[in-house]
Design a protein around this motif. Sequence first.
Motif, PDB file in Angstrom:
ATOM      1  N   ASP A  56       6.214   2.221   4.235  1.00 12.89           N
ATOM      2  CA  ASP A  56       5.453   1.247   5.022  1.00 12.89           C
ATOM      3  C   ASP A  56       4.018   1.178   4.503  1.00 12.89           C
ATOM      4  OD1 ASP A  56       4.033   3.431   5.935  1.00 12.89           O
ATOM      5  OD2 ASP A  56       4.954   3.458   7.927  1.00 12.89           O
ATOM      6  N   LYS A  57       3.159   0.465   5.235  1.00 17.67           N
ATOM      7  CA  LYS A  57       1.824   0.251   4.683  1.00 17.67           C
ATOM      8  C   LYS A  57       0.951   1.500   4.674  1.00 17.67           C
ATOM      9  CE  LYS A  57      -0.689  -1.832   8.598  1.00 17.67           C
ATOM     10  NZ  LYS A  57       0.175  -1.735   9.780  1.00 17.67           N
ATOM     11  N   HIS A  58       1.475   2.596   5.179  1.00 13.01           N
ATOM     12  CA  HIS A  58       0.769   3.874   5.036  1.00 13.01           C
ATOM     13  C   HIS A  58       1.538   4.834   4.129  1.00 13.01           C
ATOM     14  CE1 HIS A  58      -1.334   2.573   8.918  1.00 13.01           C
ATOM     15  NE2 HIS A  58      -2.205   2.492   7.930  1.00 13.01           N
ATOM     16  N   MET A  59       2.345   4.253   3.243  1.00 10.07           N
ATOM     17  CA  MET A  59       3.094   5.001   2.215  1.00 10.07           C
ATOM     18  C   MET A  59       4.073   6.017   2.815  1.00 10.07           C
ATOM     19  SD  MET A  59       1.827   3.321  -0.191  1.00 10.07           S
ATOM     20  CE  MET A  59       2.628   3.984  -1.625  1.00 10.07           C
ATOM     21  N   HIS A  60       4.438   5.802   4.069  1.00 12.27           N
ATOM     22  CA  HIS A  60       5.366   6.634   4.802  1.00 12.27           C
ATOM     23  C   HIS A  60       6.792   6.215   4.508  1.00 12.27           C
ATOM     24  CE1 HIS A  60       5.392   9.472   7.969  1.00 12.27           C
ATOM     25  NE2 HIS A  60       4.153   9.205   8.282  1.00 12.27           N
ATOM     26  N   THR A  61       7.673   7.153   4.188  1.00  6.50           N
ATOM     27  CA  THR A  61       9.089   6.801   4.080  1.00  6.50           C
ATOM     28  C   THR A  61       9.640   6.704   5.499  1.00  6.50           C
ATOM     29  OG1 THR A  61       9.872   9.085   4.107  1.00  6.50           O
ATOM     30  CG2 THR A  61       9.284   8.160   1.957  1.00  6.50           C
ATOM     31  N   SER A  62      10.958   6.534   5.625  1.00  9.31           N
ATOM     32  CA  SER A  62      11.549   6.413   6.952  1.00  9.31           C
ATOM     33  C   SER A  62      11.702   7.775   7.635  1.00  9.31           C
ATOM     34  CB  SER A  62      12.921   5.735   6.846  1.00  9.31           C
ATOM     35  OG  SER A  62      13.721   6.452   5.925  1.00  9.31           O
ATOM     36  N   LEU A  63      11.356   8.870   6.920  1.00 13.14           N
ATOM     37  CA  LEU A  63      11.484  10.204   7.512  1.00 13.14           C
ATOM     38  C   LEU A  63      10.118  10.756   7.897  1.00 13.14           C
ATOM     39  CD1 LEU A  63      14.108  11.819   5.089  1.00 13.14           C
ATOM     40  CD2 LEU A  63      14.498  10.608   7.224  1.00 13.14           C
ATOM     41  N   PRO A  64      10.040  11.476   9.019  1.00 10.83           N
ATOM     42  CA  PRO A  64       8.746  11.986   9.468  1.00 10.83           C
ATOM     43  C   PRO A  64       8.109  12.926   8.433  1.00 10.83           C
ATOM     44  CG  PRO A  64      10.559  12.880  10.814  1.00 10.83           C
ATOM     45  CD  PRO A  64      11.126  11.787   9.973  1.00 10.83           C
ATOM     46  N   ALA A  91       7.642  -1.744   1.340  1.00 15.31           N
ATOM     47  CA  ALA A  91       8.422  -2.474   2.336  1.00 15.31           C
ATOM     48  C   ALA A  91       7.529  -3.061   3.432  1.00 15.31           C
ATOM     49  CB  ALA A  91       9.484  -1.547   2.938  1.00 15.31           C
ATOM     50  N   TRP A  92       6.219  -3.117   3.140  1.00 19.89           N
ATOM     51  CA  TRP A  92       5.342  -3.769   4.117  1.00 19.89           C
ATOM     52  C   TRP A  92       5.230  -5.252   3.776  1.00 19.89           C
ATOM     53  CZ3 TRP A  92       3.240  -0.250   0.473  1.00 19.89           C
ATOM     54  CH2 TRP A  92       2.388  -0.810  -0.490  1.00 19.89           C
ATOM     55  N   GLU A  93       4.668  -6.028   4.682  1.00 18.68           N
ATOM     56  CA  GLU A  93       4.481  -7.465   4.437  1.00 18.68           C
ATOM     57  C   GLU A  93       3.303  -7.597   3.485  1.00 18.68           C
ATOM     58  OE1 GLU A  93       5.289 -11.136   4.226  1.00 18.68           O
ATOM     59  OE2 GLU A  93       6.541  -9.947   5.602  1.00 18.68           O
ATOM     60  N   PRO A  94       3.535  -7.937   2.198  1.00 13.83           N
ATOM     61  CA  PRO A  94       2.434  -7.866   1.238  1.00 13.83           C
ATOM     62  C   PRO A  94       1.456  -9.036   1.384  1.00 13.83           C
ATOM     63  CG  PRO A  94       4.410  -8.669   0.156  1.00 13.83           C
ATOM     64  CD  PRO A  94       4.795  -8.386   1.585  1.00 13.83           C
ATOM     65  N   PRO A  99      -0.379 -12.323   0.198  1.00 14.20           N
ATOM     66  CA  PRO A  99       0.279 -13.426  -0.525  1.00 14.20           C
ATOM     67  C   PRO A  99       0.063 -13.391  -2.036  1.00 14.20           C
ATOM     68  CG  PRO A  99      -1.278 -14.273   1.132  1.00 14.20           C
ATOM     69  CD  PRO A  99      -1.306 -12.796   1.233  1.00 14.20           C
ATOM     70  N   VAL A 100      -0.908 -12.623  -2.520  1.00 17.25           N
ATOM     71  CA  VAL A 100      -1.143 -12.581  -3.971  1.00 17.25           C
ATOM     72  C   VAL A 100      -0.961 -11.185  -4.575  1.00 17.25           C
ATOM     73  CG1 VAL A 100      -2.564 -14.662  -4.186  1.00 17.25           C
ATOM     74  CG2 VAL A 100      -3.638 -12.506  -3.514  1.00 17.25           C
ATOM     75  N   TRP A 101      -0.207 -10.332  -3.857  1.00 18.87           N
ATOM     76  CA  TRP A 101       0.119  -9.008  -4.406  1.00 18.87           C
ATOM     77  C   TRP A 101       1.631  -8.834  -4.440  1.00 18.87           C
ATOM     78  CZ3 TRP A 101       2.797  -4.510  -3.025  1.00 18.87           C
ATOM     79  CH2 TRP A 101       2.542  -3.375  -3.811  1.00 18.87           C
ATOM     80  N   HIS A 102       2.150  -8.168  -5.459  1.00 11.72           N
ATOM     81  CA  HIS A 102       3.551  -7.770  -5.457  1.00 11.72           C
ATOM     82  C   HIS A 102       3.654  -6.438  -6.182  1.00 11.72           C
ATOM     83  CE1 HIS A 102       2.912 -10.182  -9.119  1.00 11.72           C
ATOM     84  NE2 HIS A 102       3.716  -9.309  -9.700  1.00 11.72           N
ATOM     85  N   GLN A 103       4.726  -5.730  -5.920  1.00 10.50           N
ATOM     86  CA  GLN A 103       4.894  -4.429  -6.552  1.00 10.50           C
ATOM     87  C   GLN A 103       5.482  -4.585  -7.950  1.00 10.50           C
ATOM     88  OE1 GLN A 103       7.625  -1.774  -4.555  1.00 10.50           O
ATOM     89  NE2 GLN A 103       7.074  -0.035  -5.847  1.00 10.50           N
ATOM     90  N   MET A 104       4.961  -3.815  -8.887  1.00  4.30           N
ATOM     91  CA  MET A 104       5.524  -3.759 -10.220  1.00  4.30           C
ATOM     92  C   MET A 104       5.377  -2.315 -10.663  1.00  4.30           C
ATOM     93  SD  MET A 104       4.560  -6.857 -12.773  1.00  4.30           S
ATOM     94  CE  MET A 104       5.421  -6.776 -14.324  1.00  4.30           C
TER      95      MET A 104
END
Length: 499
Positions: free
Chosen positions: A342-350, A362-365, A367-372
């Motif tokens: 998520d937007k705090h670099m947290h995976t789905s596990l605590p 997996a956060w809502e990026p 509009p002018v950023w994408h992961q590469m």
Amino acid sequence: MAGPGRAVRGRFAVVGGGIAGVTCAEKLAAEFPSEDIFLVTASPVIKAVTNFKQVSKTLEEFDVEEQPSSLLEKRYPNIRVIQSGLKQLKSDEHKIYTEDGKEYIYKKLCLCAGAKPKLIVEGNPYVLGIRDTDSAQAFQKNLAQAERIVVVGNGGIALELVYEIQGCEVIWAIKDKAIGNTFFDAGAAEFLLPKLTAESQETPIECKRTKYTVEGSEEKGRPPGASDKLGSALGPDWHEGLHLKGTKEFSHKVHIEVLCEVKKIYLQQEFIQLQQTSLAFPKGEKNVEADEVLWPVYVELTNGKIYGCNFIVSATGVVPNVEPFLDGNNFAVGEDGGLKVDKHMHTSLPDVFAAGDICTAAWEPSPVWHQMRLWTQARQMGWYAAKCMAAEALGESIDMDFSFELFAHITKFFNYKVVVLGKYNAQGLGSEHELMLRCTKGHEYIKVVMQNGRMMGAVLIGETDLEETFENLILNQMDLSAYGEDLLNPDIDIEDYFD
């Protein structure tokens, strides 16, 4: 340390000695000088960022240097490098088990295990995946005896490789219409192509980015069989200092097969039994000459052509290295195989974070950023993940880092400086966009992507000096419709408008 069967406790643990992991560990070590930071890595060398330079708000340049992990421990006495592979993660117990039989209990963990090359076929001795310094060295050994190779893939590494190789025939198979599609469009490819066919190369501009030493690690201190362990990814100048020269006395001989993929690979015996014809290196447009030479390996392409060669280079991208962590842990995994963060670099596990090539944003990026999966993003994510871990440990809140506002990457292809900004290939914009171009052959290539009068992305090849101006125009989303085509008019000094 602790005796057998006793777990060692630490507040923070990081897995992976590449750029993301090292940056994360360094940042944590600086924020918590009295805490031990565990860095678990299978390799005796780590990747360090050196000569870091912030070029503009979002553009950064740095060198990547391989260093013995002892240097990292010297710089940060509270970093404990654990040189061992990771055997198992038990996230519900907050425990990691290493290959050397030890266990560590963490409060917060960051997984930065990178990615591995996506090979077109596993276990074939004639297929080499190139992604790290070790594989580049293996490649150099093989190339010295090679007369012809087949390169498969169309990303940055394939592009660099094909340009650097001399004295060896190269058949380059790409699945797209034009070369380098991860970074450019067909226009930019056309601009670069003359460089590929030029007979002799100009002396390369002196390059000061990397020092690739794997000194000593080749023989001493390397456990037998360790060479197939994953090395870290290559730096932006990984081919510097490698003598990429084959056996033939010409410089460039590249033939590009477009819109095709590898259908099948045959060893020499299998090929002879096939009783098919393979092709000689194309001399002109209409090549259907049969090959007289018998090669060690043959590649059949989906366009029906068969070429023999000494070996095949698989440069077809990477897959996140998530395998070691999935067993017994219920991670949410992205479509590209990475651990979702998520937007705090947290995976789905605590208490488990992830950064770099292993993760999927997996956060809502913006509009002018994408992961590469690039060095720059590995560094930014590692740094930001450490900030997030620190904030959570101290119960503070934190804002999304500015580097995720705008996609920005600076690199070099064919000796040209290349800057890509925002949605430079109109990624995800659908048909609702237009392109503007300015190109001076052999000098510069400028492309901007516009949507509703606003600049959404740009590709700048050559010394254009426009990167800061364009970065600002994309970030502030100013309406530029009034300028029309004049936006790229070389007689108008655009910087004067928008400082």
